[in-house]
Design a protein around this motif. Structure first.
Motif, short mmCIF file in Angstrom:
data_model
loop_
_atom_site.label_atom_id
_atom_site.label_comp_id
_atom_site.label_asym_id
_atom_site.label_seq_id
_atom_site.Cartn_x
_atom_site.Cartn_y
_atom_site.Cartn_z
N GLU A 42 0.64 -1.15 0.15
CA GLU A 42 0.29 0.46 0.10
C GLU A 42 1.07 1.55 0.35
O GLU A 42 0.65 1.89 -1.15
CB GLU A 42 -0.70 -0.08 1.05
CG GLU A 42 -2.03 -0.69 1.21
CD GLU A 42 -2.35 -0.71 2.89
OE1 GLU A 42 -2.00 -0.06 3.48
OE2 GLU A 42 -3.64 -1.69 2.52
N THR A 43 2.00 1.58 0.67
CA THR A 43 2.50 2.69 0.90
C THR A 43 3.18 3.00 0.73
O THR A 43 3.46 4.45 0.46
CB THR A 43 3.37 1.93 2.37
OG1 THR A 43 4.00 1.61 2.21
CG2 THR A 43 2.27 2.52 3.34
N ASP A 200 -2.82 14.03 1.26
CA ASP A 200 -2.86 13.11 2.28
C ASP A 200 -4.44 12.17 1.55
O ASP A 200 -4.24 10.80 1.82
CB ASP A 200 -3.40 13.23 3.50
CG ASP A 200 -1.92 13.57 4.11
OD1 ASP A 200 -0.74 13.73 3.66
OD2 ASP A 200 -2.16 14.80 5.07
N GLU A 204 -3.79 8.50 0.37
CA GLU A 204 -4.67 6.84 0.58
C GLU A 204 -5.74 6.36 -0.42
O GLU A 204 -5.39 5.59 -0.16
CB GLU A 204 -5.77 7.55 1.83
CG GLU A 204 -6.56 6.72 2.76
CD GLU A 204 -7.15 6.91 3.25
OE1 GLU A 204 -7.43 6.79 4.24
OE2 GLU A 204 -8.39 8.11 3.38
N PHE A 249 -8.44 -0.25 5.86
CA PHE A 249 -9.18 0.54 6.07
C PHE A 249 -10.28 1.20 5.98
O PHE A 249 -11.33 -0.50 6.85
CB PHE A 249 -9.40 0.50 4.04
CG PHE A 249 -7.80 1.47 3.42
CD1 PHE A 249 -7.66 2.05 2.80
CD2 PHE A 249 -7.34 -0.18 3.54
CE1 PHE A 249 -6.29 2.00 2.56
CE2 PHE A 249 -6.13 -0.21 2.03
CZ PHE A 249 -6.07 0.65 2.30
N LYS A 251 -13.80 3.35 6.09
CA LYS A 251 -14.56 4.74 5.20
C LYS A 251 -16.14 4.55 5.39
O LYS A 251 -16.79 3.25 5.65
CB LYS A 251 -13.92 4.10 4.11
CG LYS A 251 -12.64 4.69 3.12
CD LYS A 251 -12.09 6.01 3.24
CE LYS A 251 -10.79 6.22 3.30
NZ LYS A 251 -10.77 6.40 1.72
#
Length: 255
Positions: A42-43, A200, A204, A249, A251
């Motif tokens: 992911e990062t 940011d 994401e 995650f 949301k």
């Protein structure tokens, strides 16, 4: 000794992880979220502006070089085999860069391992700002006690205001709906937070799309909530160790 040949993170890292080098199964049982293969995938593109990630494969270990608020450092090698040889390879790589060998996200077991092979060579300093948040599942499921009273009220209001709500496990078929919900969430969040948070929020989104593209390969799991058939919230994570689950995650629309 095999030399570290670092490359920029991207498709190479994903290929290494999905073929077994440094997968979560070889990460330490006492390791934190940074050892999750999903976190590693992911990062990279969504990394902090001060962080540059490079990776290499050394004697069956996945090794990561990064530079951030603590200066340049290496993640503790993930994999199995001759760990002492892997550490020596990192030491040589750091010397070539003119940097000290600094290892981050080191667990107690790994500290003991370092002392076994390199007695007295390392100094261990806690990084409190880098600690993971750990929650007991019963505490979150029951929301008992005064401290969690506000969360109980929030849930009760949601149920009262949304009597049609349903929960579903996320499947490959519902992933596009989650991605669409995230796009709408991004627009609303940008309006609320302002342009100073744009980077940011965008980073994401890159991480989320990368994870969704490889949802099954990475062994991810998740759940979603619908109201009147529309996805209004979702969460995605995976098992980090025998007793720990890593949530990547979460949301939900704020209104």
């Amino acid at each position: 000794m095999r030399r570290c040949r670092f490359a920029c993170v991207g498709a190479l890292l994903l290929a290494l992880l999905l073929t077994g080098c440094g997968k979560a199964g070889t990460a330490p049982e006492d390791g934190g979220a940074d050892f999750s293969e999903t976190e590693q995938v992911e990062t990279p593109e969504a990394a902090d502006a001060l962080t540059v990630k490079e990776i290499a494969q050394v004697n069956g270990f996945l090794v990561t070089h990064l530079c951030g608020r603590m200066g340049c450092s290496y993640m503790y090698p993930a994999g199995s085999g001759d760990i002492a040889a892997a550490i020596r390879a990192l030491e040589e790589d750091a010397a070539r860069r003119g940097q000290p060998l600094r290892l981050v996200c080191v667990t107690r077991r790994q500290m003991a391992e370092l002392e076994e092979f390199f007695p007295g060579r390392f100094e261990y300093v806690p990084d409190r700002d880098g600690y993971d948040y750990l929650y007991e599942i019963d505490r979150l499921a029951d929301l008992a006690g005064k401290k969690l009273h506000a969360k109980r009220n929030h849930i009760n209001r949601f149920i009262e205001n949304n009597p049609t709500w349903v929960y579903e496990e996320i499947t490959p078929a519902s992933l596009p709906e989650c991605l669409e919900m995230d796009k709408q969430w991004y627009v609303r969040s940008l309006q609320r937070e302002g342009v100073e948070e744009e980077r940011d929020l965008g980073d994401e989104g890159i991480a989320l799309r990368t994870a969704m593209e490889h949802y099954e390969e990475l062994g991810l799991e998740g759940g979603l909530i619908r109201v009147y058939g529309e996805v209004v919230a979702f969460t995605i994570g995976d098992r980090l160790s025998a007793d720990t689950y890593d949530v990547h995650f979460e949301k939900a629309y704020g209104e």
